[in-house]
Design a protein around this motif. Structure first.
Motif, short mmCIF file in Angstrom:
data_model
loop_
_atom_site.label_atom_id
_atom_site.label_comp_id
_atom_site.label_asym_id
_atom_site.label_seq_id
_atom_site.Cartn_x
_atom_site.Cartn_y
_atom_site.Cartn_z
N GLN A 89 0.87 -1.05 -0.13
CA GLN A 89 -0.44 0.03 0.18
C GLN A 89 0.88 1.24 -0.45
O GLN A 89 0.49 1.63 -1.31
N GLN A 90 1.64 1.02 0.79
CA GLN A 90 2.54 2.11 1.05
C GLN A 90 3.30 2.53 -0.17
O GLN A 90 3.58 3.77 -1.04
N ALA A 91 4.16 1.43 -0.75
CA ALA A 91 4.40 1.87 -1.95
C ALA A 91 4.11 2.43 -3.55
O ALA A 91 4.47 3.17 -3.67
N LEU A 92 2.66 2.21 -3.68
CA LEU A 92 1.54 2.32 -4.33
C LEU A 92 1.30 3.47 -4.47
O LEU A 92 0.80 3.98 -5.31
N THR A 93 0.69 4.07 -3.33
CA THR A 93 0.42 4.95 -2.21
C THR A 93 1.80 6.08 -3.46
O THR A 93 1.60 6.85 -3.62
N GLU A 94 3.13 6.31 -3.27
CA GLU A 94 3.86 6.62 -3.18
C GLU A 94 4.06 6.98 -5.22
O GLU A 94 4.08 7.88 -5.72
N VAL A 95 3.66 5.90 -5.65
CA VAL A 95 3.79 6.25 -7.14
C VAL A 95 2.82 7.14 -7.68
O VAL A 95 2.25 7.69 -9.07
N ALA A 96 1.52 6.21 -7.24
CA ALA A 96 1.07 7.34 -7.87
C ALA A 96 0.61 8.83 -7.62
O ALA A 96 0.16 9.61 -7.75
N GLU A 97 0.97 9.05 -6.23
CA GLU A 97 1.71 10.57 -6.00
C GLU A 97 1.81 11.05 -6.74
O GLU A 97 2.36 11.97 -7.65
N GLU A 98 3.43 10.69 -6.90
CA GLU A 98 4.31 10.74 -8.13
C GLU A 98 3.96 11.21 -9.69
O GLU A 98 4.44 11.97 -10.11
N HIS A 99 2.89 9.88 -9.78
CA HIS A 99 2.85 9.80 -11.54
C HIS A 99 1.15 10.48 -11.43
O HIS A 99 1.05 10.41 -12.27
N GLY A 100 0.94 10.72 -10.35
CA GLY A 100 -0.73 11.09 -11.16
C GLY A 100 -1.71 10.14 -11.02
O GLY A 100 -2.85 10.50 -10.28
N ARG A 101 -1.65 8.74 -10.94
CA ARG A 101 -2.28 7.74 -10.64
C ARG A 101 -1.59 6.34 -11.60
O ARG A 101 -0.60 6.36 -11.89
N ILE A 102 -2.25 5.39 -11.91
CA ILE A 102 -1.55 3.64 -11.99
C ILE A 102 -2.72 3.97 -12.67
O ILE A 102 -3.68 2.81 -12.44
N ASP A 103 -2.03 3.26 -14.42
CA ASP A 103 -3.28 2.72 -14.98
C ASP A 103 -2.94 1.36 -14.65
O ASP A 103 -3.93 0.61 -15.85
N GLY A 104 -1.46 0.58 -15.48
CA GLY A 104 -1.63 -1.10 -15.40
C GLY A 104 0.06 -1.53 -14.07
O GLY A 104 0.57 -0.21 -14.06
N LEU A 105 -0.58 -2.66 -13.49
CA LEU A 105 0.19 -2.92 -12.73
C LEU A 105 0.64 -4.62 -13.16
O LEU A 105 0.13 -5.15 -13.88
N VAL A 106 1.80 -4.69 -13.34
CA VAL A 106 2.63 -5.89 -13.86
C VAL A 106 3.13 -6.24 -12.63
O VAL A 106 4.61 -5.75 -12.05
N CYS A 107 3.14 -8.14 -11.87
CA CYS A 107 2.98 -8.33 -10.77
C CYS A 107 4.38 -9.05 -10.67
O CYS A 107 3.80 -10.31 -11.55
N SER A 108 5.96 -8.91 -11.20
CA SER A 108 6.05 -9.46 -11.62
C SER A 108 7.84 -10.08 -10.59
O SER A 108 8.18 -11.71 -10.28
N ALA A 109 7.22 -9.76 -9.13
CA ALA A 109 7.90 -10.66 -8.36
C ALA A 109 8.34 -12.46 -7.24
O ALA A 109 6.52 -11.87 -8.10
N GLY A 110 8.57 -12.59 -7.15
CA GLY A 110 8.00 -13.87 -6.99
C GLY A 110 9.68 -14.98 -7.13
O GLY A 110 10.50 -13.99 -6.76
N GLY A 111 8.85 -15.68 -7.60
CA GLY A 111 10.55 -16.74 -7.70
C GLY A 111 10.90 -17.88 -6.75
O GLY A 111 9.76 -17.84 -5.84
N VAL A 112 12.20 -18.38 -6.50
CA VAL A 112 11.63 -19.69 -5.58
C VAL A 112 12.98 -19.49 -4.78
O VAL A 112 12.72 -20.12 -4.09
N ARG A 113 12.95 -17.99 -4.33
CA ARG A 113 13.82 -16.87 -3.01
C ARG A 113 15.02 -18.60 -2.91
O ARG A 113 15.53 -18.45 -1.46
N GLY A 114 15.55 -18.57 -4.21
CA GLY A 114 16.97 -18.76 -3.80
C GLY A 114 17.17 -20.59 -3.02
O GLY A 114 18.34 -21.37 -3.18
N GLN A 115 15.55 -20.87 -3.34
CA GLN A 115 15.18 -21.75 -2.79
C GLN A 115 15.93 -23.63 -3.84
O GLN A 115 15.70 -23.13 -5.00
N VAL A 116 16.12 -25.26 -4.06
CA VAL A 116 16.23 -25.85 -4.69
C VAL A 116 15.38 -27.36 -4.29
O VAL A 116 14.87 -27.01 -3.29
N GLY A 117 15.08 -28.32 -4.60
CA GLY A 117 13.78 -29.29 -4.90
C GLY A 117 14.31 -29.83 -3.64
O GLY A 117 15.46 -30.28 -3.93
N ARG A 118 13.76 -30.16 -2.78
CA ARG A 118 14.04 -30.67 -1.82
C ARG A 118 12.17 -32.08 -1.18
O ARG A 118 11.86 -31.19 -2.02
#
Length: 248
Positions: free
Chosen positions: A64-93
């Motif tokens: 909430q804090q980060a995207l509020t900051e984006v909207a305040e800086e640029h006026g709005r948010i038209d699109g969101l791409v959620c690319s965060a994720g991944g395996v966090r350094g883990q391997v199969g066990r």
């Protein structure tokens, strides 16, 4: 088809490297104003976008804090791409070796972050009657994961479910919600580590299972995101686009 996103503001999570960085470049090239978000400020340092925002998006407060900051800086948010994720350094066990913090770390990065970021941008998009949300899921969200990581397969399946549910909820407000499901892409140290762990025999088996006989590139995924973000894709929602070179 030429994708023109001039005048639109996009927030891209997981932007510090790999697929997220490629998406930032592609959206910027299409004319969008891009705000990059990641927990890794150093990784974003060389990214040529409109703004950088360092945040832990796996918590509701952080998103909430980060995207509020984006909207305040640029006026709005038209699109969101959620690319965060991944395996966090883990391997199969084996399942017996998995700790609770291993499981929760992957869910926080892949599912929680997408949920809280979508929640943060939805009110503004609803008010304007327009929005694009694209999640980056995985072939592991459609079938068992090549990584062998139980939490990763489970989280990506959950992300596909979240995508489809949000598409149903937000569609009447003019917001499309779709997912891009990459095949195996060598995009960051974690994926390179996973690829090396396969060994030559399994690597060849993976390649043999891809129609085009090559691994993916971050740019392949970014191109699909740009298509789903484009005005021409306004009647596509609730879909999962597999970008995997053809899966045998």
């Amino acid at each position: 088809m030429r994708v023109d996103l001039a005048g639109q503001v996009f927030a891209v999570t997981g932007a510090a490297q790999g697929i997220g960085a490629a998406i930032c470049h592609a959206l910027t090239g299409a004319g969008a104003t891009v705000a990059a978000l990641d927990i890794d400020a150093t990784g974003m340092a060389g990214l040529e976008v409109a703004s950088h925002h360092t945040a832990d998006l796996g918590t509701r407060e952080g998103a909430q804090q980060a995207l509020t900051e984006v909207a305040e800086e640029h006026g709005r948010i038209d699109g969101l791409v959620c690319s965060a994720g991944g395996v966090r350094g883990q391997v199969g066990r084996p399942i017996e070796e998995i700790r609770e913090d291993d499981w929760r770390a992957i869910f926080a990065a892949n599912v929680d972050a997408a949920m809280w970021c979508a929640q943060a941008v939805a009110p503004g998009m609803k008010a304007r009657g327009y929005g694009r949300i694209v999640t980056i899921s995985s072939g592991a969200g459609l079938r068992p994961s090549l990584t062998g990581i139980q939490a990763y397969a489970s989280a990506k399946h959950a992300l596909v479910g979240l995508t489809r549910q949000l598409a149903l909820e937000l569609g009447p407000s003019g917001i499309t919600v779709n997912s891009v499901a990459p095949g195996f892409v060598l995009s960051n140290p974690s994926t390179e580590k996973q690829w090396e762990a396969f060994g030559p025999e399994k690597q060849q088996s993976v390649l043999n299972g891809i129609h085009t006989r090559r691994l993916g590139r971050p740019e392949d995924i970014a191109a699909a995101v740009c298509f789903l973000a484009a005005p021409q894709a306004e009647w596509i929602s609730g879909q999962v686009l597999s970008v995997d070179g053809g899966h045998a």
